[in-house]
Design an enzyme around this catalytic site. Structure first.
Site, short mmCIF file in Angstrom:
data_model
loop_
_atom_site.label_atom_id
_atom_site.label_comp_id
_atom_site.label_asym_id
_atom_site.label_seq_id
_atom_site.Cartn_x
_atom_site.Cartn_y
_atom_site.Cartn_z
CG ASP A 1 39.21 31.96 40.93
OD1 ASP A 1 38.44 32.26 40.34
OD2 ASP A 1 40.19 31.33 40.38
CB SER B 1 47.67 29.12 32.06
OG SER B 1 46.34 29.49 32.24
#
Length: 691
Positions: free
Chosen positions: A354, A330
């Site tokens: 999401d 990430s």
């Protein structure tokens, strides 16, 4: 009458013989005279020079190798003289092993000394002088000299030895020297005659790290002595001396105190850390863990020590900061966001829902813990590290646009640091895949392979040097530099210092508002995101991004469970960061191998680096232990002033300060006496997980 005629004939023959003999003698004397004239008149000057050469021996004087010092003048590589017992195999009558057996009755010769000599003998020519024992004491020298007549071809010589007082600290960065081997001698044949002549009498050369990269600067200029010798070759008197010029001093940008601190914070874990000043490309920390002791290589490493280093599963000889490649996880997301903004593929306010997973072509790409974050925009996606947001972004951009946007940041290419052996890493594209595979079905790029690239997985594989350089470019608004470890080269004769600046590369055309959005979101990571606990109470403002990168792939219907995996199969812990927020003077990237979440292992070490550099704080002993064991977020215990911690306390008591301290790491934010950052090591990264 007859007798008279016979007598006359006999006399004529005698006279003829006398005349012939006289002519012969005259011719011989003529030839001898001609030869004498030729030698003494015609070739007088040439032969006089040869005679002088026979009388005078020219002996090379090897220069002292240059020092390597840290930014504060602390010596990291120096020289000392000692006696060495050496054998020239071609001059030893009979068996060399028998001669060594005889020497062992006079001096202490260990099996490892024999093994090292054997290896050197295999690599060298028979007429070279090879060490069998080094660093002899005065008593040992006297003992041998009393028995010297017994050992033709064996002698005691005074030699200069390289010493690395910091031991294992910074070993991948500094490197080491060793005897010139056959392959290196052959390569040296291609050097310029002037350079090659400067290496007359030199037995050692830089093998790794800065010792190798700056070999010519460190070597110095060879001198010579003219010595009058007898017919037997014994030195009678010294006629002339041209002294050698010592090598130059390398002044690094590294602070050895901080270097030692970071290596202690890693403990027994494997990993790498690189920190760069984004304003000039100066490397403030360059760490690879585990390390090794470069002093082992100076005399020629013994087989047992070499086997221990070379066969260790931890790969201590691998420079992880330079050559270890890892999926960025990430930590890649801020760069993806910037690429989306610059390419116009997504606006900052675009909302993505999401829900915990992203479906593409019937395959489910999961998010953290399979729980969703709900509606997220770009800033929230970075702060909370939404996988779904960046899955969808990767799908929209496509692999080739991502490659086009991210390659200029240094991903998938060498960034040009002043060390040999840097690797390129891998930033995939459709063209790369066609080159990498031979079978047509493997050369094709499948759309599903693009999705995991958005969160730093898939084929993505970078070094910490590349991640740190990209972070420095981002926070500087697009300004790029070639990273440099050597700050300046100091001439020991003139004391003139020549700065070593990394080349300023063309600035990337980032829009200030795009940079501000991404760096602001990274600051949010430290305030309300995944590294909030780590940076709680920090006396400065910073930005960062945690990353957790898979070391091995898992099946779609399986969940990651570290407890069921061996250590070397667990996720890597990564963190990128910069500080201070208002005017960044340090940008770093760190990986702790197989240590889990980025906030658990990597981010706490970054916090201690910033505390040292920006606040002049040294971790408490309680904090050091907790960080090494991976159970510390924000610092615990009461920190001390960094400038009050003696070198002896961190195992560096043998180091000496021999030069006036250079200014500390750049920036008005740096406190007086604040040290510079550390350097870390890394292990071989497992292959990136395939989508």
């Amino acid at each position: 009458m007859t007798e008279l005629r016979d007598l006359e004939r006999e006399l004529d023959r005698f006279n003829t013989r006398v005349l012939a003999a006289a002519l012969f003698v005259l011719v011989c004397f003529g030839l001898l005279g001609a030869r004498l004239v030729f030698l003494q008149v015609v070739r007088h000057e040439e032969l006089a020079l040869q005679a002088e050469a026979n009388r005078i021996a020219v002996v090379p004087v090897v220069p002292n190798r240059g020092l390597i010092v840290d930014r504060n003048g602390v010596v990291l590589a120096t020289n000392y003289s000692a006696y060495t017992l050496e054998i020239t195999p071609s001059r030893v009558p009979g068996d060399v092993d028998a001669a060594i057996d005889g020497l062992a009755q006079v001096l202490d010769i260990q099996p490892r000394d024999r093994r090292r000599f054997k290896r050197l003998q295999d690599e060298s020519k028979s007429f070279e002088s090879l060490p069998i024992r080094t660093k002899l004491s005065d008593e040992e020298v006297a003992r041998f000299m009393a028995q010297r007549y017994r050992f033709p071809g064996v002698d005691v010589r005074a030699r200069l030895f390289r010493s690395y007082p910091a031991g294992e600290v910074g070993s991948h960065l500094i490197g080491y020297i060793g005897r010139i081997n056959a392959a290196e001698k052959k390569a040296m044949e291609d050097w310029d005659d002037e350079v090659l002549a400067n290496y007359r009498g030199t037995d050692v050369i830089g093998k790794l790290g800065l010792e190798q990269r700056y070999e010519r600067e460190l070597h110095g200029t060879t001198g010579f002595e003219e010595v009058e010798t007898s017919a037997g070759g014994r030195a009678v008197r010294r006629l002339k001396v041209h002294p050698a010029t010592p090598g130059n001093t390398l002044v690094l940008s590294i602070d050895i105190k901080l270097q030692a601190l970071v290596e202690q914070l890693f403990g027994e874990r494997r990993g790498a850390l690189v920190a760069i000043d984004p304003r000039n490309g100066e490397v403030l920390a360059f760490v690879s863990k585990p390390t090794f002791d470069p002093n082992l290589f100076v005399d020629g490493i013994d087989a047992e020590s070499w086997r221990g280093l070379n066969e260790s599963i931890d790969k201590p000889l691998l420079n992880r900061a330079l050559r270890g490649t890892y999926p960025p996880g990430s930590t890649y997301k801020p760069f993806m966001a910037l690429a989306a903004l610059d390419s116009g593929r997504r606006s900052p306010g675009a909302i993505i829902n999401d829900g915990g997973s992203f479906n593409f072509g019937g395959h489910e790409f999961r998010s953290h813990g399979d729980h969703g974050l709900g509606p997220v925009d770009m800033r929230r996606a970075i702060v909370l590290s939404s996988n779904v947001y960046f899955y969808s972004l990767a799908n929209e951009m496509g692999v080739d646009l991502m490659h086009e946007q991210l390659s200029p940041l240094g991903f998938g290419r060498k960034v040009g640091i002043d060390l040999d052996g840097e690797v390129s890493g891998l930033l995939p594209s459709t063209a790369w895949k066609k080159r990498a595979y031979k079978r047509p079905e493997l050369q094709r790029w499948y759309a599903g392979e693009t999705i995991s690239l958005g969160i730093g997985q898939g084929y993505n594989s970078f070094t910490m040097l590349q991640l740190a350089s990209a972070t420095a470019t981002l926070v500087s608004g697009g300004q790029r530099f070639e990273p440099r470890l050597v700050r300046e080269i100091r001439n020991v004769v003139t004391q003139e210092a020549t700065p070593v600046a990394g080349a300023a590369l063309g600035a990337l055309p980032f829009k200030p508002e795009h940079v501000a959005l991404v760096t602001g979101a990274m600051h949010g990571v430290t305030q309300e995101g995944t590294s909030t606990r780590v940076f709680a109470g920090a006396p400065y403002r910073s930005g960062g991004k945690t990353g957790t990168a898979q070391a091995v792939g898992i099946r779609a219907n399986e969940k990651y469970n570290a407890a069921k995996l061996s250590e070397y199969q667990r996720d890597h812990s990564l963190y990128i960061a910069f500080a201070p927020l208002e005017a960044p003077s340090i940008a770093l990237a760190i990986v702790v191998e197989n240590a889990g979440f980025g906030a658990a292992a990597a981010a706490p070490i970054a916090r201690r680096v910033f505390d040292y550099l920006l606040a002049g704080q040294w971790p408490s002993e309680e904090d050091m232990i907790a960080t090494r064991e991976g159970r510390s977020a924000a610092p615990v215990g009461t920190p001390r002033r960094a400038d009050e911690v003696p070198l002896s306390e961190i195992g560096l008591g043998a180091l000496a300060l021999v030069a006036a301290p250079a200014p500390g790491p750049a920036g008005a934010t740096d406190p007086p006496n604040a040290p510079a950052p550390p350097r870390r090591t890394a292990a071989a990264a497992p292959p990136p997980r395939q989508p």
